[in-house]
Design a protein around this motif. Structure first.
Motif, PDB file in Angstrom:
ATOM      1  N   ALA A 109     -18.251 -14.740 -15.480  1.00 33.11           N
ATOM      2  CA  ALA A 109     -17.214 -13.758 -15.816  1.00 33.11           C
ATOM      3  C   ALA A 109     -15.857 -14.158 -15.250  1.00 33.11           C
ATOM      4  O   ALA A 109     -14.876 -13.427 -15.419  1.00 33.11           O
ATOM      5  N   GLY A 150     -22.168  -1.636 -16.006  1.00 29.93           N
ATOM      6  CA  GLY A 150     -20.873  -2.158 -15.585  1.00 29.93           C
ATOM      7  C   GLY A 150     -20.796  -3.666 -15.739  1.00 29.93           C
ATOM      8  O   GLY A 150     -19.765  -4.198 -16.173  1.00 29.93           O
ATOM      9  N   SER A 204     -22.210  -5.401 -17.948  1.00 29.24           N
ATOM     10  CA  SER A 204     -22.113  -5.705 -19.376  1.00 29.24           C
ATOM     11  C   SER A 204     -20.689  -5.567 -19.903  1.00 29.24           C
ATOM     12  O   SER A 204     -20.236  -6.362 -20.733  1.00 29.24           O
ATOM     13  N   PHE A 205     -19.959  -4.551 -19.422  1.00 27.84           N
ATOM     14  CA  PHE A 205     -18.662  -4.243 -20.007  1.00 27.84           C
ATOM     15  C   PHE A 205     -17.474  -4.702 -19.171  1.00 27.84           C
ATOM     16  O   PHE A 205     -16.406  -4.995 -19.724  1.00 27.84           O
ATOM     17  N   ALA A 206     -17.606  -4.768 -17.854  1.00 28.67           N
ATOM     18  CA  ALA A 206     -16.474  -5.185 -17.011  1.00 28.67           C
ATOM     19  C   ALA A 206     -16.980  -5.908 -15.781  1.00 28.67           C
ATOM     20  O   ALA A 206     -16.789  -5.448 -14.649  1.00 28.67           O
ATOM     21  N   PRO A 207     -17.650  -7.058 -15.968  1.00 26.63           N
ATOM     22  CA  PRO A 207     -18.283  -7.728 -14.827  1.00 26.63           C
ATOM     23  C   PRO A 207     -17.326  -8.153 -13.730  1.00 26.63           C
ATOM     24  O   PRO A 207     -17.650  -8.058 -12.548  1.00 26.63           O
ATOM     25  N   ALA A 217     -13.887  -7.081 -13.400  1.00 29.53           N
ATOM     26  CA  ALA A 217     -12.983  -6.014 -12.974  1.00 29.53           C
ATOM     27  C   ALA A 217     -13.637  -5.064 -11.972  1.00 29.53           C
ATOM     28  O   ALA A 217     -12.992  -4.585 -11.037  1.00 29.53           O
ATOM     29  N   GLY A 218     -14.915  -4.794 -12.167  1.00 34.25           N
ATOM     30  CA  GLY A 218     -15.596  -3.865 -11.258  1.00 34.25           C
ATOM     31  C   GLY A 218     -16.668  -4.535 -10.432  1.00 34.25           C
ATOM     32  O   GLY A 218     -17.645  -3.889 -10.032  1.00 34.25           O
ATOM     33  N   TRP A 227     -20.209  -2.924  -8.893  1.00 36.96           N
ATOM     34  CA  TRP A 227     -21.522  -3.235  -9.468  1.00 36.96           C
ATOM     35  C   TRP A 227     -22.429  -3.852  -8.400  1.00 36.96           C
ATOM     36  O   TRP A 227     -23.630  -3.574  -8.378  1.00 36.96           O
ATOM     37  N   ASP A 268     -25.409 -10.703 -22.436  1.00 34.91           N
ATOM     38  CA  ASP A 268     -25.641  -9.416 -23.085  1.00 34.91           C
ATOM     39  C   ASP A 268     -27.137  -9.102 -23.217  1.00 34.91           C
ATOM     40  O   ASP A 268     -27.596  -8.020 -22.827  1.00 34.91           O
TER      41      ASP A 268
END
Length: 433
Positions: A274, A326, A328-331, A333-334, A338, A399
């Motif tokens: 990521a 988290g 999956s969608f914003a590895p 950024a967050g 996570w 994914d």
């Protein structure tokens, strides 16, 4: 031995009506505190053999000239050894007593860790590692038994204590092996050898514990005229394969172990793919693992005070589902959030260990349940990391693997609810204490 010199550690020496139970035994006054230290020290030794190797795996592979196939075999050996050798724990416990077997297990851990740095080839290294893992497998199964036998009114607290020590040993070996190796000259052999010192210390402490427990068992046998110790006589445990709760615990154990192994093996790669740096990805994994240290103490204590532990299993599962969502969608950024959420979710291990102690009435029942749940559970966990790696390789991204990881939490939650119900395997199997 006078009353001033002894104390009874098997606290339910009398039932609620005041009638002494047959397994009550008098123990030296020093045994209680020393046994607590021994349990903590044994738990500290349950993972460094694995995580120290993980920290120096590339150097070890190169130094021993391992092929990729052999290297892959070594990474899958721990779960296999835990399953295979864990099955032998009930028989050994009945023959020699759980305390003596844990002492022998610590000796096997120490011997394996002392031998494997001097191995000249992959076969010798694998054999020495298997020796350590066999000792770990026996101790894995029997520590809940010792807690149930000697601290029956403090199952949650004592389970929390050694679960916290186990998590601390895991994190310590993962974080300290490389710096210690560099400080001691940079040899991977030295880096692996230093963890034998911790195992040797455990053996030295468990030797007097074993002698005291054996003397007490002999005294009890002489007093009752049974001619056998309580540990040996306690053979009439329930047939756990007939218990739905036992199967729920085994499958719950297997799914939580699957999630833990996947996290330890693949979480840094998920972050690196990521765009997170390699060093930060390593720190994020450490954060996930360190979360287990305080929570491994809190969760068993809480679970021990509850009649039904299903709510805790649901809560831990929801934390895991949120973490995977988290990722999956914003590895990137967050990432820190996570990592924390997955660290909480991975604390299903101290929960299931606590439930093993609560779902059986006697030490004999606990040893059978612990062996069955852990051996079956570790067998279930073996394919997980391999399947995730195959999906990652063939799908070209995370994914599909993350969807599978999240999907596995759904049956894990359901099984946790079933395993957390207020019942015992003796009741389900129609057995009496």
């Amino acid at each position: 031995m006078s009353e001033e010199e002894t104390t009874t550690l098997d606290r339910p020496a009398a039932d609620r009506a005041g009638t002494p139970l047959p397994h009550a035994t008098a123990q030296p006054t020093w045994l209680g505190p020393v046994l607590i230290v021994g349990i903590v020290l044994a738990a500290l030794n349950l993972r460094p053999a694995i995580t120290s190797l993980g920290a120096l795996f590339e150097e070890t592979r190169t130094g021993l000239g391992m092929s990729g196939t052999v290297a892959g075999l070594i990474t899958s050996v721990p779960a296999l050894c835990f399953a295979v050798f864990g099955v032998t724990a009930p028989r050994l416990s009945r023959r020699f007593g759980p305390v003596a077997v844990v002492c022998a297990g610590m000796a096997a851990v120490a011997a394996g860790l002392l031998i494997r740095p001097f191995a000249s080839g992959a076969a010798g290294f694998l054999a020495a590692s298997a020796l350590s893992l066999a000792g770990i497998a026996l101790t894995n199964v029997l520590l809940p038994v010792i807690v149930k036998r000697y601290f029956p009114d403090r199952v949650g607290t004592m389970t929390g204590l050694y679960s916290m020590a186990l998590a601390a040993g895991t994190s310590l070996a993962a974080a300290a092996t490389v710096p210690l190796t560099e400080a001691l000259g940079g040899s991977w052999r030295t880096g692996l050898l230093i963890w034998a010192c911790l195992a040797v210390a455990a053996v030295l402490l468990w030797l007097p514990i074993t002698r005291a427990a054996r003397r007490a068992d002999r005294a009890q046998a002489a007093a009752t005229g049974s001619g056998a110790s309580a540990a040996v006589r306690a053979d009439a445990g329930p047939r756990v394969v007939r218990s739905r709760t036992a199967w729920a615990l085994a499958c719950y154990f297997g799914l939580q172990a699957t999630g833990a192994y996947i996290t330890m093996g693949w979480l840094p790669q998920i972050f690196r793919d990521a765009g997170v740096s390699a060093s930060t990805a390593g720190v994020l994994l450490a954060v996930t693992m360190v979360m287990g240290v305080p929570l491994a103490f809190v969760i068993p204590g809480l679970a021990g005070r509850m009649r039904n532990q299903g709510a805790i299993a649901v809560t831990l599962g929801v934390f895991g589902l949120t973490g995977y969502l988290g990722l999956s969608f914003a590895p990137a950024a967050g990432a820190w959030a996570w990592a924390l959420l997955l660290g909480v979710s991975n604390c299903a291990f101290p929960l299931v260990i606590t439930m093993i102690g609560l779902r059986a009435k006697s030490p004999a029942g606990v040893v059978r349940l612990s062996a069955f749940a852990q051996s079956t559970g570790y067998l279930i966990s073996i394919p997980g990391p391999l399947v995730i790696g195959t999906l990652y390789q063939h799908s070209g991204g995370w994914d599909l693997p993350l969807a599978l990881m999240a999907g596995l939490l759904v049956p894990q939650i359901a099984l946790g609810v079933l395993a957390g119900r207020d019942r015992t395997i003796e009741d389900e199997c129609g057995m009496r204490d």
